[in-house]
Design an enzyme around this catalytic site. Structure first.
Site, PDB file in Angstrom:
ATOM      1  N   SER A  99      16.211   8.511 -22.569  1.00 54.24           N
ATOM      2  CA  SER A  99      16.633   9.756 -23.165  1.00 54.24           C
ATOM      3  C   SER A  99      17.074  10.726 -22.097  1.00 54.24           C
ATOM      4  O   SER A  99      16.966  10.488 -20.914  1.00 54.24           O
ATOM      5  CB  SER A  99      15.467  10.356 -23.961  1.00 54.24           C
ATOM      6  OG  SER A  99      14.417  10.657 -23.074  1.00 54.24           O
TER       7      SER A  99
ATOM      8  N   ASP B  34       0.862  -1.175   0.000  1.00 54.28           N
ATOM      9  CA  ASP B  34       0.000   0.000   0.000  1.00 54.28           C
ATOM     10  C   ASP B  34       0.907   1.237   0.000  1.00 54.28           C
ATOM     11  O   ASP B  34       2.099   1.143   0.282  1.00 54.28           O
ATOM     12  CB  ASP B  34      -0.868  -0.057   1.263  1.00 54.28           C
ATOM     13  CG  ASP B  34      -1.714   1.175   1.455  1.00 54.28           C
ATOM     14  OD1 ASP B  34      -2.157   1.737   0.448  1.00 54.28           O
ATOM     15  OD2 ASP B  34      -1.912   1.575   2.604  1.00 54.28           O
ATOM     16  N   LYS B  35       0.368   2.401  -0.317  1.00 58.02           N
ATOM     17  CA  LYS B  35       1.185   3.619  -0.291  1.00 58.02           C
ATOM     18  C   LYS B  35       0.929   4.445   0.962  1.00 58.02           C
ATOM     19  O   LYS B  35       1.803   4.618   1.802  1.00 58.02           O
ATOM     20  CB  LYS B  35       0.935   4.475  -1.538  1.00 58.02           C
ATOM     21  CG  LYS B  35       1.794   5.749  -1.562  1.00 58.02           C
ATOM     22  CD  LYS B  35       1.445   6.639  -2.726  1.00 58.02           C
ATOM     23  CE  LYS B  35       0.173   7.414  -2.503  1.00 58.02           C
ATOM     24  NZ  LYS B  35       0.264   8.411  -1.413  1.00 58.02           N
TER      25      LYS B  35
ATOM     26  N   ASN C 291      -8.752  -1.009   4.022  1.00 56.20           N
ATOM     27  CA  ASN C 291      -8.814  -1.297   2.590  1.00 56.20           C
ATOM     28  C   ASN C 291      -7.722  -2.258   2.140  1.00 56.20           C
ATOM     29  O   ASN C 291      -7.724  -2.715   1.006  1.00 56.20           O
ATOM     30  CB  ASN C 291      -8.728   0.000   1.785  1.00 56.20           C
ATOM     31  CG  ASN C 291      -7.473   0.784   2.100  1.00 56.20           C
ATOM     32  OD1 ASN C 291      -6.939   0.695   3.199  1.00 56.20           O
ATOM     33  ND2 ASN C 291      -6.985   1.548   1.157  1.00 56.20           N
TER      34      ASN C 291
ATOM     35  N   ASP D 263      -4.436   6.480  -5.186  1.00 53.10           N
ATOM     36  CA  ASP D 263      -4.145   7.856  -5.551  1.00 53.10           C
ATOM     37  C   ASP D 263      -4.082   8.051  -7.055  1.00 53.10           C
ATOM     38  O   ASP D 263      -4.076   7.097  -7.833  1.00 53.10           O
ATOM     39  CB  ASP D 263      -2.818   8.292  -4.921  1.00 53.10           C
ATOM     40  CG  ASP D 263      -3.016   8.844  -3.523  1.00 53.10           C
ATOM     41  OD1 ASP D 263      -4.177   9.096  -3.152  1.00 53.10           O
ATOM     42  OD2 ASP D 263      -2.028   9.007  -2.812  1.00 53.10           O
TER      43      ASP D 263
ATOM     44  N   GLY E 149       9.718   0.082 -15.786  1.00 55.29           N
ATOM     45  CA  GLY E 149       8.674   0.233 -14.770  1.00 55.29           C
ATOM     46  C   GLY E 149       7.326   0.361 -15.450  1.00 55.29           C
ATOM     47  O   GLY E 149       7.209   0.961 -16.528  1.00 55.29           O
TER      48      GLY E 149
ATOM     49  N   ILE F 201       3.244   1.478 -15.111  1.00 57.66           N
ATOM     50  CA  ILE F 201       2.194   2.212 -14.409  1.00 57.66           C
ATOM     51  C   ILE F 201       0.866   1.802 -15.035  1.00 57.66           C
ATOM     52  O   ILE F 201       0.706   1.873 -16.253  1.00 57.66           O
ATOM     53  CB  ILE F 201       2.374   3.748 -14.542  1.00 57.66           C
ATOM     54  CG1 ILE F 201       3.828   4.161 -14.280  1.00 57.66           C
ATOM     55  CG2 ILE F 201       1.414   4.470 -13.618  1.00 57.66           C
ATOM     56  CD1 ILE F 201       4.314   3.858 -12.896  1.00 57.66           C
TER      57      ILE F 201
END
Length: 1394
Positions: A1361, A438-439, A1053, A916, A990, A992
């Site tokens: 880049s 969780d964050k 949650n 979020d 990564g 998202i």
């Protein structure tokens, strides 16, 4: 509107007409609740008939007796056993283990005369010892529970007596459903009861739920609607109502039912009317309630599941190898049976070898071989390690003890350390491959700091407030000496902090200077009282206003709202937005107002007590307040359903209430999911035109709330979530101060306008589906019904209204505000801030009355109440007008970036699952080093399944093209069970993914493709994810990839995610204890996870793996001595060792050393394991215990047993020694071999190891000497009399023992020496570092890390880049490979709708 009205009428008639139906059926259904004798350890029933509760009084005696059979008394019993059933029940539970059943079978088999191998008593001994040890452990644990139960059951409370017509003292265990209970302040609630009376004039009862969910902040409960207006205490004798509610269940955040009066009128009940067992009455002089659930049917007891039991991966592996041992045993027994049959067939006519039965009958060789098979089973039974399971339990208890005793886990602020709630999966901590986090509250402090806001399209950056926060940060960094910060605005987030509110780091941080930053504030706590409100550290409360916004506040005067002079224009739209924006921040919440110096004392509403009355209108309001009371609770309807056809009377009644001053409620904000930003406040641009006097204008020079708001500084806000607290403190900084709150009204002191009292008509609490909360109030200035809403921007933006054509200018203004606010939201998210939108809506009385009719129906229903309430909320929360947005910073916990970096190096793939915004999640991921600046970033943000599939295919092609140079990359399209991409791979990526896209990716047709994509990525960030999606992601990865997963979270949650993972870890933080109660382990901060896994996880796995292998080794090695002997005794099933020595050898002489090894072994020191996280990979690959290791161990055991048997055999060959004299050197040599084998395998020998090994040797010799001296005729015709004494005087005996031990252990010793010298494993190399001096160690670590970087990298990979290489996360298409299809390119930046 016709369909909703028809639907409402149908359900209303069904409710009213069904009051007396099926009573008999309902009663019959309740008998099932008593099926388990009053204990409800099983899953509660949620379906079925409802519960009917009638008062336990004489007028209801007949009806009470009908239902009393369904009620459980309030006595609790958490014990398993009683004195009568302890032995049978404990034995029944223990024989659920296959190993115990196996040994019971052998005991029974040995009682058969034809196959008897040992004395019957001797065969029973191992099983009896094992069962006794476990029974004693279970009994002691149960007795401890019994004492606690007895103490609780005998607590005293006030219960109304039918005979004495008054409240009398009665034990908790004697309370029954239907009893009236009277509680005073600071008393604990004995059973779940509906609140019927409170001494508070507003019908409020304050409770503290720390005993239930760990949250210490006050919560409000309210008297049932209709009873709050009573001026005197409820009289049980006059109570003529009955309650119908749902059956007992374990949902703490839900209670559905209604109270039916004698005239059949119904009043809805919700969780706001329910006082739960285990909570404490606070801030209220006395309350009265009626019990609806008692004993094991209370919600607290239904949630009390105790420690969790799981089967670890290592234990499953050991069980498989036990089956291999069974197979090996069968082969050896078949060999013995076959050999015995052949032996007898060769000497069939020699009566010396084939003695006939008493009746003269001779047993055939085949039948004798069959009997010998079972005899061999008994003889070689030790091959199956019966003591292994007991030893594993003891070792795990020891490991848990040392984990909980680790001072590095101690949190001084919370006075807590790590909790091990699951007792049997410690070794799984050393094998984790995927970590799901969780964050909010897990990676961050969950200490929300107000940073910026946007009102009416204007951004206010609060630079002075930012400088204040920087000064706090500098003060902390002077002591912390932590300098890992990302560039730009991410520096503030990346830098570890020690501010409070969240669990503060223990140990070295305990004495740091910025103690003033502590959430609970030690210094403040000493002065203010024993308890501080949550989320009230200075960094959260001391908000410095923005000077530009403050200047606009100074223009707000009472004259703007004076309607007498029609020449005065309406107030500007921006001014109205500012007023409504801050009013929404102050009242759209569930914050409880109290006094800080007396946090458990009631504070009166200023409008009716301490505050002077400034105008004639206030006098009218006071009169109105005393004469007319609202009859609805905040989370229920604002009035009872009017008769059809009389809406005007209902509306006029509402308008009458509108002139009364009222204070806000504590609404049922379910579990406030901290991941999803709480709802946004909705407000149409109002044109309030009611006159208002009093109040001075705001001063431009205001810098903080404390200087110019003495009343505000004396208030203490107790919020259920840090988001709410941050917004209330921000409003207070602008002199929009929340002054008081009751279920009926909320008082706000608004700068120049003076105290404003809003009649609180309704509250729609926050939930994870709507992602918003709303309050319905009657505005004191406009006398209109206004809905204020706050929530996630992705949700609120979709609910905004489109102005009508005749309001073109207003539409243009609102559109401009919306566009500007969206840009500000995107900017806030890029800065890593949590965003909320605030909006409002103005309703006419007619519209509100129409909505209320349908809502009242939903509230009084029991079945499908949640669905009906959701539909009702959706009908209200639409056509909103945007007021503005807020940006709140949730700072990273201390040590999070370092921990994530270490876990990455350990080969653990980390996924962040958050509710979020996309941009916020990305920024936090960069700040905590989940994503590195050089990572190639891929964004999955689509609005359809086809677009999702096409986008994933495109990204996969790109990755495969980039990764062709990496031969280690395995495609999941070939095999889903392939391990993840190596962390040392030159390609770093990564991913998202937004919640909407995740919905598509989790569908069965796209799961394989999604997993293949994630296997290429070092980190995955799922934003806008719901709690259900979190658990689905964990389940998908765990099930399809067959990997070990760990989930960590801090809120309700996260519970489903925690329970689905192999190991669930709860963070005991600001979100209560829901996650902790559902977890296997609990920590106070995320940074503790690194040591828990890298050190204790590594140790536990290595220790237990080697100990299990050692048990298999020693049993096989010793049993084979008996097997080899069979070749020289005609496979007759006899033993060259006395049976007592044979049994005690494994049970006593060699059992303690491996247990000590399993608890204390340290192959590498904790410091080295923390500095070299790469060592953790050995556990992920299960290198210590793989099938090959098991078979090599068995082969080594076979070799050692051969040496141990044949060296003494050839030594004594041709001599005249007896059978036990030959067996004694075998036993002695086997003991030394087995114990010294453990010494060779040990990486760290302590004095405890030496003491136990020496003790085992001495105990063997002492037993052999005593047994040989005392046992003259123990085992005729042979006996062990004086054998050990004679051997100890014989030099040959010592020579045999030494020679046998050396030859047997030589191969293993040589292998270990060569391994350490020629091809050392990383663990052995790390072990060598522990022996170096500090200077040499530092230099060696540098060389190790350099070698680690050079080995996997053979060429420079293309890399990102120049834009990607920056420290700021990518926000432009050129900075990230954010391929979007035609259906997804229209998605707004970072605010994907969920």
């Amino acid at each position: 509107m016709t369909e909703p009205l028809q639907w409402a009428r149908y359900h209303w008639r069904r409710l009213v007409g069904g009051t007396s139906r099926d009573d008999d059926d309902r009663r019959c259904d309740y008998s099932s609740l008593l099926a388990c004798g009053g204990k409800s350890s099983r899953t509660p029933r949620l379906a079925g008939k409802h519960r009917v509760v009638v008062p336990h009084l004489w007028p209801f005696q007949d009806e009470y007796e009908k239902f009393s059979g369904a009620y459980v008394n309030n006595r609790i019993r958490t014990t398993k056993y009683t004195l009568l059933n302890f032995v049978p029940r404990n034995l029944f539970e223990q024989f659920h283990r296959a190993a115990n059943l196996y040994f019971l079978f052998l005991v029974v088999l040995n009682w058969v005369p034809l196959v008897e191998a040992f004395q019957k008593e001797i065969t029973m001994l191992p099983l009896v010892v094992v069962l006794t040890i476990i029974a004693i452990k279970d009994g002691l644990e149960d007795y401890r529970k019994y004492k606690i139960d007895k103490q609780i059951n005998n607590l005293v409370t006030k219960v109304y007596s039918r005979k004495e017509k008054k409240y009398i003292d009665r034990c908790w265990k004697d309370v029954t459903v239907g009893d009236f209970i009277r509680l005073s302040c600071n008393e604990v609630i004995p059973a779940d009861m509906v609140l019927l009376f409170s001494t508070d004039p507003d019908g409020i009862c304050h409770i503290e739920t720390s005993g239930l969910d760990g949250e210490s902040n006050l919560k409000q409960r309210q008297v049932v609607r209709g009873h709050a207006e009573q001026d005197s205490e409820v009289d049980p004798e006059k109570f003529s109502s009955r309650i119908e509610c749902e059956s007992p269940n374990n949902d703490l955040n839900r209670f559905r039912g209604f109270l039916e009066h004698s005239n059949k009128e119904r009043v809805g009940l919700s969780k706001e009317n329910l006082l739960l067992r285990g909570c404490t009455i606070r801030n209220t002089e006395a309350v009265v309630g009626i019990v609806v659930y008692a004993g094991h049917e209370t919600k607290a007891m239904l949630n009390n599941s105790g420690p969790r039991y799981k089967r670890s991966k290592l234990e499953r592996r050991a069980n498989t190898d036990v089956l291999w041992c069974v197979l090996l045993l069968v082969i050896m027994c078949l060999t013995g049976a076959l050999g015995h049959g052949i032996w007898l067939s060769r000497y069939e006519h020699m009566l010396f070898f084939n003695i006939p039965e008493p009746d003269g009958h001779v047993i055939s060789p085949v039948l004798a071989g069959f009997y010998m098979f079972w005899t061999m089973i008994i003889l070689l039974q030790v091959l199956i390690p019966i003591s292994l399971y007991v030893s594993i339990e003891i070792v795990k208890l020891g490991q848990i003890y040392f984990i909980q005793s680790d001072v590095d886990f101690y949190n001084e602020k919370m006075d807590s350390t790590v909790q091990c709630r699951s007792l049997n999966i410690t070794e799984d901590l050393g094998q984790i491959q995927y970590l799901f986090s969780d964050k909010t509250g897990t990676l961050t402090e969950n200490k929300m700091v107000f940073r910026r806001c946007s009102v009416a399209g204007f951004d206010y950056c609060h630079e002075e407030n930012a400088r204040r926060l920087e000064s706090y940060q500098e003060a902390a960094s002077e002591d912390d000496d932590l300098a890992d910060a990302l560039g730009g605005s991410l520096g503030n987030m990346a830098k570890p902090r020690a501010q409070g509110g969240r669990p503060a780091p223990g140990g070295r941080l305990a004495s740091k200077s910025p103690r003033r930053l502590a959430g609970a504030g030690e210094a403040a706590g000493d002065a203010a009282g024993p308890r501080q409100a949550a989320f009230s550290s200075p960094i959260e409360t001391d908000v410095v206003p923005d000077t530009r916004l403050l200047d606009k506040f100074s223009q707000i005067t009472p004259q703007l709202f004076t309607p007498l002079d029609e020449t005065i224009q309406n107030p500007p739209l921006e001014t109205l937005c500012i007023i409504d924006f801050f009013i929404a921040l102050a009242i759209c919440n569930t914050v409880v107002v109290s006094a800080p110096n007396q946090p458990r004392q009631k504070i009166r509403r200023p409008s009716l007590s301490g505050m002077p009355i400034r105008s004639l209108e206030e006098i009218k309001n006071l009169f109105q307040r005393l004469s007319v009371r609202r009859s609805s609770s905040p989370s229920l309807a604002s009035g009872k359903e009017p008769p059809s056809g009389v809406p005007n009377a209902f509306v006029s009644r509402l308008s009458l209430f509108s002139r009364a001053k009222l204070t806000s409620p504590v609404e049922e904000e379910g579990p406030q999911l901290s991941e999803s930003p709480p709802g946004a406040s909705s407000s149409a641009c109002c044109t309030e035109t009611e006159s208002r006097n009093g109040g001075a204008g705001a001063s431009n020079g205001q810098v903080g709330p404390a200087a110019e708001q003495p009343p505000a500084s004396s208030l203490c806000y107790e919020a259920e979530s840090p988001d709410e607290a941050a917004l209330v403190y921000a409003a207070r900084a602008y002199r929009c101060t929340l002054q008081a709150r009751t279920p009926e009204q909320v008082v706000v002191d608004f700068a120049a306008l003076g105290p404003l009292t809003f009649q609180l008509l309704h509250i729609l609490p926050f939930d994870s589906v709507r992602k918003r909360m709303s309050v319905v109030v009657r505005h004191p200035l406009s006398n209109q019904v206004v809905v204020y809403t706050k929530g996630a921007d992705s949700v609120i933006m979709e609910l905004l209204s489109a102005a009508s054509p005749e309001e073109a200018s207003l539409e243009k203004q609102e559109l401009t505000i919306r566009e500007k606010t969206q840009k500000h939201l995107d900017d806030y998210a890029r800065r890593g801030l949590r965003t909320l939108c605030v909006a409002k809506k103005v309703m006419s009385d007619t519209e509100y009355a129409e909505w209320l009719r349908n809502h009242f129906l939903a509230e009084t229903s029991i079945d499908n109440r949640e669905e009906l309430l959701l539909e009702s909320a959706m009908r209200l929360e639409n056509k909103l007008t945007l007021l503005g947005a807020t940006g709140i910073e949730d700072r990273l916990q201390e040590g999070v970036p370092e921990s994530i970096e270490a876990l990455h190096k350990a080969g653990i793939k980390i996924w962040m699952l958050t509710g979020d915004k996309q941009e916020t999640a990305i920024n936090i991921a960069y700040a905590c080093k989940l994503l590195e600046p050089e990572d190639k970033l891929f964004i999955l943000n689509t609005q359809s399944k086809d677009a999702c599939e096409m986008l994933m295919s495109t990204i996969l092609k790109e990755l495969e093209k980039k990764g062709q140079a990496c031969p280690k990359q395995a495609s999941l399209s070939v095999d889903l069970l392939q391990p993840p991409v190596p962390q040392d791979s030159e390609l770093r990526a990564g991913l998202i993914i937004t919640g909407k896209t995740l919905e598509f990716a989790l569908q069965e047709s796209l799961q394989r493709q999604f997993l293949e994509l994630t296997s290429w990525c070092q980190a995955v960030v799922c934003c806008r994810a719901t709690p259900l999606q979190k658990s689905e992601v964990v389940k998908l990865v765990r099930g399809h990839l067959q990997v070990m997963t760990l989930a960590i979270g801090d809120g309700a949650n996260d519970v489903s995610m925690i329970q689905v993972a192999d190991i669930g870890i709860g963070v005991s933080g600001q979100e209560g204890m829901q996650a902790v109660m559902a977890s296997d382990f609990a920590v106070s901060q995320f940074r503790h996870l690194s040591k828990l896994l890298l050190v204790h996880g590594h140790w536990c796995y290595t220790r237990l793996s080697n100990m299990i292998l050692y048990f298999f080794y020693k049993n096989v090695a010793y049993v084979n001595l008996l097997f080899w002997y069979q070749f020289f005794c005609g496979f007759s099933g006899t033993s060259m060792t006395d049976y007592w020595v044979l049994i005690f050898f494994n049970l006593l002489f060699t059992s303690a050393p491996p247990v000590i090894y399993g608890v204390l072994e340290k192959d590498v020191s904790a410091e080295t394991l923390m500095q070299l996280p790469e060592l953790y990979k050995s556990g992920q690959k299960s290198e210590a215990y793989v099938p090959l290791t098991f078979w090599i161990t068995l082969l080594d055991a076979f070799y050692q047993s051969l040496v141990c048997f044949f060296v003494p055999f050839f030594t004594y060959q041709g001599s005249d020694i007896d059978i036990f004299t030959f067996g004694n050197p075998l036993n002695t040599a086997a003991l030394f071999i087995i114990l010294l084998h453990l010494v060779i395998e040990s990486k760290s020998l302590t004095w405890i190891h030496v003491l136990v090994i020496v003790g085992s040797v001495l105990s063997y010799f002492l037993f052999a000497l005593a047994f040989g001296a005392l046992c003259v005729t123990c085992n005729p015709p042979s006996n062990p009399y004086w054998i050990m004494q004679e051997h100890m005087l014989d030099p040959v005996f010592y020579l045999v023992c030494v020679l046998t031990t050396c030859v047997a252990l030589l191969p293993r010793f040589a292998y270990r020496v060569l391994q350490g010298s020629l091809f050392p494993s990383p663990t052995l190399r790390a072990k060598h570092l522990d022996r170096l001096t500090p200077e040499e160690r530092t230099e060696a670590l540098k060389k190790w890390r350099r070698a680690g970087k050079m080995d996997p990298v053979t060429s420079n990979h293309a890399g990102p880049s120049g834009d990607q290489a920056g420290r700021r996360p990518p926000s432009r298409p050129s900075a990230a490979f954010a391929v979007r299809s035609a259906t997804s390119c229209a998605v707004e930046q970072g605010s994907t709708a969920l």
